[in-house]
Design an enzyme around this catalytic site. Sequence first.
Site, PDB file in Angstrom:
ATOM      1  N   SER A 327       0.798  -1.228   0.000  1.00 13.71           N
ATOM      2  CA  SER A 327       0.000   0.000   0.000  1.00 13.71           C
ATOM      3  C   SER A 327       0.831   1.278   0.000  1.00 13.71           C
ATOM      4  CB  SER A 327      -0.941   0.011   1.204  1.00 13.71           C
ATOM      5  OG  SER A 327      -1.971  -0.933   1.019  1.00 13.71           O
ATOM      6  N   ASP A 351     -16.761   1.700  -1.172  1.00 13.63           N
ATOM      7  CA  ASP A 351     -15.871   0.561  -0.924  1.00 13.63           C
ATOM      8  C   ASP A 351     -16.625  -0.431  -0.049  1.00 13.63           C
ATOM      9  OD1 ASP A 351     -13.980  -1.274  -0.204  1.00 13.63           O
ATOM     10  OD2 ASP A 351     -12.620   0.146   0.778  1.00 13.63           O
TER      11      ASP A 351
END
Length: 679
Positions: A327, A351
């Site tokens: 990430s 999401d």
Amino acid sequence: MTVIRNVQLELARFRLRVLVASLVVLLCFGLLAARLIYLQVVRHEDLLAQAENNRTAVVPIVPNRGLILDRNGIVLATNYSAYTLEITPAKVPDLEQTINDLSQLLEITQRDRRHFKKLREEGKNFESIPLRSRLTDEEVARFAAQRYRFPGVDIKARLFRSYPYGELASHVIGYIGRINSAEKEQLDESDDAANYRGTEYIGKLGVEQSLEQQLHGITGVDSMETSAGGRATRRLTSQPSTPGNTVKLSIDIKLQKLIEDMFGERRGALVALDPKTGEVLAFVSKPTFDPNLFVDGIDQENWQLLNESIDKPLLNRALRGTYPPGSTYKPFMALAALTTGKRSASMQMNDPGFFMFGGRRFGSPENERGGIMDMHRAIVESSNAYFYSLANEMGVDAMHDFMKPLGFGQITGIDIHGEVRGVLPSQAWKRGYFKRPEQQKWYAGETISLGIGQGYNSFTMLQLAQATAILANNGIKHKPQLVMATQNASSGISQALNPNTAEDLGLKPEHIEVVRKAMVGVTQEGTSARVFAGAGYLSAGKTGTAQAVTMRKNEKYNAARMEEHQRDHSLYIAFAPVEDPKIALAVIVENAGFGTTSAAPIARRTFDYWLLGQYPNNQDLALVRTGQAGAPVGQPLQATAVPWPRGGLPQVNAAVETVKPTATPPTPPASTASQAASL
């Protein structure tokens, strides 16, 4: 019967014989005279030189190798003189018996015998080969009294390389070793062949290798008059050697030691840069090795321990270790979206905790909160779904073209050898990498994982640190630089090496500001907020977790059920202070889990040292080493008050003329496709 002699005929014959004899004599004298003229006139200079060479011997004077210092003048590599016991095999009638006899006089171990045998196999019989090194004065005196018994054996004074701090920063400093046959052949074919007469050692790794020409110096010569037996009787002329230059590195060795201590027994790497100059402030690869083992030639036992270890201590992970960035890639993906116009910062998406593509579910970590995401929140909370969809919208080639100028998958050009490129995937890369046609085709499903720093993405910590420094420096790119300057050992004059030029990548300030604010949010309300609580500065960062092995479809990650070397890597990138960045870094702790548990605490204490002059106390340091730390525990120490181990380091003054001990260092400046759950 009376024989009548022809006097005139005999007289003519006699005269002919005399003439022939005279001509022969004249011819011989002529040849002698011609030869004399040729030798005395035509070849006078050449023969005079040969006669002089028979009378004299030219002995090379090996120069002192240059010192290696950190940015504050702390000595990291130096030299010392010691006596060695050496044998010239061609002058010894019974080599084995001679060594046995010597062992009755001096301590000669089996390691010494094996080392001698190896050097003899690599060298020539008429060369002097060390049998024992670092003899004491008592041992020298003991041998001198019995020297007459050992023809072909002698005591010599040699310079030895020393690395005062052993394993500390060994991958940066490197080491020297004996010149092998391949290196000798290269030297013989180079312009430096004469300069290496008498030299037996050369840089093998790190700065010792990359700055070899600066560190070696210029070989001098002594012209000695010799006896008929070849023994030197007096010195005729002398041209002294010129010591190698002192090399000053940009790393702060106490910061380097702090970081290596924080890793403990764990594997990993950290690169810290000054974003405004590209200077490398720390360059850590763990585990390390002791370069002193290589100076005389490493023994078989130690070589096996280093070479066969599962932890690979000889691997420079900061320079040659490649990892998926996890990430930590997301801020750069966001910047790519803004620059290419694929997304605005305010665009929102939901999401749900997963992303569906091609009938396949790409998951998110179980602790991800999900919900409505704009770009800021997607970075702060590390939304996988947001960046899965972004990668799908951009496509692999667009991502490649944006990331390449940032240095991903590229050689940075740092000034030590051995850097690897890593992999920044594209369709062209895949066609060139794989051989079978079905493998060369790029599939849309392979693009998805690239958005969260997985898939084929594979970069070094050096590349990740450089990209982070570019963000910190508002899109201005500098080449990482380990060597600040060289200093002439005689004159003390310093000279900067290859002044670093800045390259403006043309990124829009407003786009960079969006990403920087989101990275600040990571440290204030996001995944690393707990670690940076109470910091005396504002930093920007991003945690990352990257898979070490690919998980099977529908298989859940469970660290407790996996071998230690198969667990996820912990990553963190950061820079600080945000308003005027003075340090940017990238760190990975191999197989240590979430980025916030292992990598981020190391980054926090690195910033505390560099910006505030603070050093973690023993309790806090122990927590960091075991991956149990958040914000610093207890009262931090002042860096200047923390003593060095083993009584201090040697330190040189500005002119690099003397060496003196110091109790404390100078004060630092104030100032593989997968569906990883990435944090």
